[in-house]
Design an enzyme around this catalytic site. Structure first.
Site, PDB file in Angstrom:
ATOM      1  N   LYS A 140      10.352  16.758   1.753  1.00 55.87           N
ATOM      2  CA  LYS A 140       9.054  16.540   2.385  1.00 55.87           C
ATOM      3  C   LYS A 140       9.150  16.993   3.830  1.00 55.87           C
ATOM      4  O   LYS A 140       9.924  16.457   4.611  1.00 55.87           O
ATOM      5  CB  LYS A 140       8.678  15.058   2.351  1.00 55.87           C
ATOM      6  CG  LYS A 140       8.005  14.626   1.069  1.00 55.87           C
ATOM      7  CD  LYS A 140       7.311  13.295   1.293  1.00 55.87           C
ATOM      8  CE  LYS A 140       6.649  12.783   0.039  1.00 55.87           C
ATOM      9  NZ  LYS A 140       6.014  11.467   0.275  1.00 55.87           N
ATOM     10  N   GLU A 234       5.571  13.922  -5.967  1.00 56.38           N
ATOM     11  CA  GLU A 234       4.864  12.651  -5.813  1.00 56.38           C
ATOM     12  C   GLU A 234       3.620  12.538  -6.673  1.00 56.38           C
ATOM     13  O   GLU A 234       2.526  12.258  -6.187  1.00 56.38           O
ATOM     14  CB  GLU A 234       4.520  12.425  -4.327  1.00 56.38           C
ATOM     15  CG  GLU A 234       4.166  10.975  -4.051  1.00 56.38           C
ATOM     16  CD  GLU A 234       4.145  10.633  -2.571  1.00 56.38           C
ATOM     17  OE1 GLU A 234       5.072  11.015  -1.832  1.00 56.38           O
ATOM     18  OE2 GLU A 234       3.196   9.971  -2.155  1.00 56.38           O
ATOM     19  N   ASN A 242       7.156   5.159  -0.164  1.00 55.98           N
ATOM     20  CA  ASN A 242       6.250   4.945   0.966  1.00 55.98           C
ATOM     21  C   ASN A 242       5.905   3.486   1.186  1.00 55.98           C
ATOM     22  O   ASN A 242       4.936   3.171   1.879  1.00 55.98           O
ATOM     23  CB  ASN A 242       4.968   5.755   0.764  1.00 55.98           C
ATOM     24  CG  ASN A 242       5.116   7.152   1.321  1.00 55.98           C
ATOM     25  OD1 ASN A 242       5.719   7.330   2.383  1.00 55.98           O
ATOM     26  ND2 ASN A 242       4.589   8.129   0.628  1.00 55.98           N
ATOM     27  N   HIS A 249       2.189   4.112   9.355  1.00 56.08           N
ATOM     28  CA  HIS A 249       1.577   5.326   9.911  1.00 56.08           C
ATOM     29  C   HIS A 249       0.364   4.966  10.776  1.00 56.08           C
ATOM     30  O   HIS A 249       0.120   5.599  11.804  1.00 56.08           O
ATOM     31  CB  HIS A 249       1.153   6.275   8.790  1.00 56.08           C
ATOM     32  CG  HIS A 249       2.304   6.958   8.130  1.00 56.08           C
ATOM     33  ND1 HIS A 249       2.177   7.690   6.968  1.00 56.08           N
ATOM     34  CD2 HIS A 249       3.618   7.036   8.457  1.00 56.08           C
ATOM     35  CE1 HIS A 249       3.351   8.175   6.612  1.00 56.08           C
ATOM     36  NE2 HIS A 249       4.248   7.792   7.498  1.00 56.08           N
ATOM     37  N   HIS A 262       9.422   5.408  14.068  1.00 60.86           N
ATOM     38  CA  HIS A 262       8.930   5.398  12.694  1.00 60.86           C
ATOM     39  C   HIS A 262       9.491   4.212  11.908  1.00 60.86           C
ATOM     40  O   HIS A 262       8.757   3.481  11.235  1.00 60.86           O
ATOM     41  CB  HIS A 262       9.288   6.722  12.012  1.00 60.86           C
ATOM     42  CG  HIS A 262       8.930   6.775  10.567  1.00 60.86           C
ATOM     43  ND1 HIS A 262       7.624   6.715  10.118  1.00 60.86           N
ATOM     44  CD2 HIS A 262       9.702   6.849   9.439  1.00 60.86           C
ATOM     45  CE1 HIS A 262       7.614   6.764   8.788  1.00 60.86           C
ATOM     46  NE2 HIS A 262       8.858   6.844   8.358  1.00 60.86           N
TER      47      HIS A 262
END
Lengths: 360, 360
Positions: A140, A234, A242, A249, A262
């Site tokens: 990713k 995904e 996630n 996010h 993060h």
């Protein structure tokens, strides 16, 4: 040194995990067949490790792009800086790009490699715990958009991942903790035994015990490699990686990229996902407390910033790749060690989590 | 209406070619399962065809990005404008993006679709001859960089291509001729019989005879689909589709994007490739003259701009995706109807072509 494999047919690649593998240069040389090599790194990592990488590049045309450090540089502007460097040096389609740094450098460089001349080979050399256990593995790649994290990107696999655990010696404590958030995530979503191991060994990890770190990295990568091999793009189970990220996010975007690391934002998000799972009757109070407690012991924040109002929070969460046609979808926990697939959530329950939980 | 197929396993897709297929709306509706649709077009095409597309979108969330017309807008800035529109409208990963326009809109929109949330479905509705016979088919998407054409991009296939030949009624003469350059290219690289047909029918095409145009589009798409099916990612024969393009891209970049239409620059480049092939002893004088003559009859330029000096030309050609580790590689003609794979060329012969040929 341990070698794991991400199994993706002709795009399969090895993950090397070990101490001082960068220094020996042998692994890097094995995968660098290109005669042109561009290294992308940042101002924090370059003084520490760029020379070690350059030693492997003798006899090749090489160059380096050194960006400022931080999430706010995971941008299209930074990608353009990399393209400028590549074109100025007339790097061709068989050139190799090396990402030397943490998750920001890895995601950004991977995206640049995916797009330059419609795709050139690249190698991940992650130098943070977060990058070694998560972002460097699985292909990713992305840059952020002011309106949303990772909104512009590509699925693009590296030639190999070279995780030199000795680079963690120079990692800031805060960065180490941020990486542990993603390590704990694997325990939560699919590996209860690992979660229990982490409860017993979190202090050893924080004290940077080499064996404990090596084990945590290897087991994390193994979990990640299995999930990615099963669902590269995904369409299903990969979304469970996630957990906590939609909440996280929103925090990162809402507070300005770089305010929270993060991993820190993900830690808060995982607590919120646990709280919401409790409200659905899936997790009991004790399980939620176990999760929050482990994250707290890992020196991670477990509460969202008080100045992120609920409606703003919801608006930010509405920009998420798991959403379908405007419906908000989240990963929740059925129990510790088992995540749900993305599911629509009752908006009132979500509001309750965002307001009550956040205002403590 | 004719239907061709680009055969790429699970990424296979149909090309529909016919008159007034946009008006009926049936084909578009068949492929638009998404509940969110973003149309990307330009200021020239929007007044002509945007309403026709919007009629198919009733009951869906839809929006349009309307860019200025021209090659200089095939840029990362334009891609960012598309991303802004998508994020402002909270378009999710199952949204569909429709490219309505010529090659610039198609390449740019395809790139934006490839990158938005790491890839969303898109549909090509080419409205120029060049886009209908070439750029909308095959999944090459890109934006330009100031230092080189198409340097940032992705291989990304559309859901379908909808080539409505009646949109050519509104096409400027200069754009029609530019499209014919790519049509003639197919004759040159792999279809001698088509080249002969074009020699006999070029006036009918310029007069926009509907049957002749439909045949030329279909035969061009058939050639393109065969090549792409054989070599999607250009590891071999697909490169032959770039006959004249290394020369042409240098002209486009060197003179400023938009000064020459892409097809015009390619026409000049194909003449130069023919000249260089003659110098290698592959083509005889008569064949070169046949090629130049057909392009001239199609009202295309056949000489490079006098103000592009040889050394600057060479420098611009050094930025090309076919090059390997700094070595300039070109597609040449073994005969009319048969192109070579990319090959290193003698620099003195190339200089001779660039200077002598260019200075007539």
């Amino acid at each position: 040194m341990k070698t794991l494999t991400v199994s993706l047919d002709e795009r399969s690649y090895p993950i090397y995990i070990g101490s001082r593998i960068l220094e020996s240069g042998e692994i890097l040389a094995r995968h660098l067949s290109s005669s042109q090599v561009m290294v992308v790194t940042n101002e924090t990592v370059a003084p520490l490790y760029l020379d070690k990488v350059k030693q492997c590049l003798q006899g090749k045309q090489s160059a380096a792009v050194i960006l400022p450090d931080g999430e706010s540089y995971k941008s299209m502007e930074s990608a353009m800086t990399i393209f400028d460097g590549l074109l100025a040096g007339k790097f061709s389609r068989d050139a190799c790009i090396v990402a030397l740094g943490g998750g920001v450098i890895g995601d950004l460089t991977g995206f640049a490699a995916a797009c330059y001349q419609r795709g050139v080979p690249f190698i991940q050399i992650p130098t943070t715990l977060l990058a070694q256990v998560d972002s460097s593995v699985g292909g990713k790649t992305a840059v952020n958009h002011p309106r949303g994290k990772n909104m512009i990107g590509a699925f693009y696999q590296p030639l190999c991942v070279l995780a030199d655990t000795s680079t963690l010696d120079t990692l800031a404590d805060r960065e180490l903790s941020a990486g542990l958030a993603e390590v704990i995530k694997y325990g939560l979503i699919r590996d209860f035994a690992f979660f229990v191991w982490l409860e017993a060994n979190i202090e050893a990890l924080l004290a940077r015990d080499a064996d404990s770190l090596a084990y945590a990295i290897e087991r994390s990568c193994l979990n990640k490699a299995e999930v990615v091999a099963e669902d590269e793009r995904e369409s299903g189970v990969r979304a469970t990686l996630n957990l906590g990220h939609t909440f996280g996010h929103a925090i990162e975007t809402g507070m300005g990229y770089g305010t929270y690391l993060h991993g820190e934002a993900v830690a808060i998000g995982m607590c919120q996902a646990a709280d919401l799972s409790r409200r659905l009757g899936w997790l009991d109070e004790d399980s939620v407390e176990r999760i929050v407690s482990l994250l707290r012991r890992a020196r991670l924040p477990v509460k969202p910033p008080v100045d992120l109002a609920v409606e703003r929070y919801l608006d930010l969460m509405a920009v998420d790749k798991k959403n379908v046609a405007g419906e908000l979808r989240l990963i929740l926990l059925e129990k510790i060690g088992q995540a749900s697939l993305p599911m629509e959530v009752d908006l009132e329950l979500l509001r309750a989590t965002l307001s009550e939980y956040g205002r403590v």
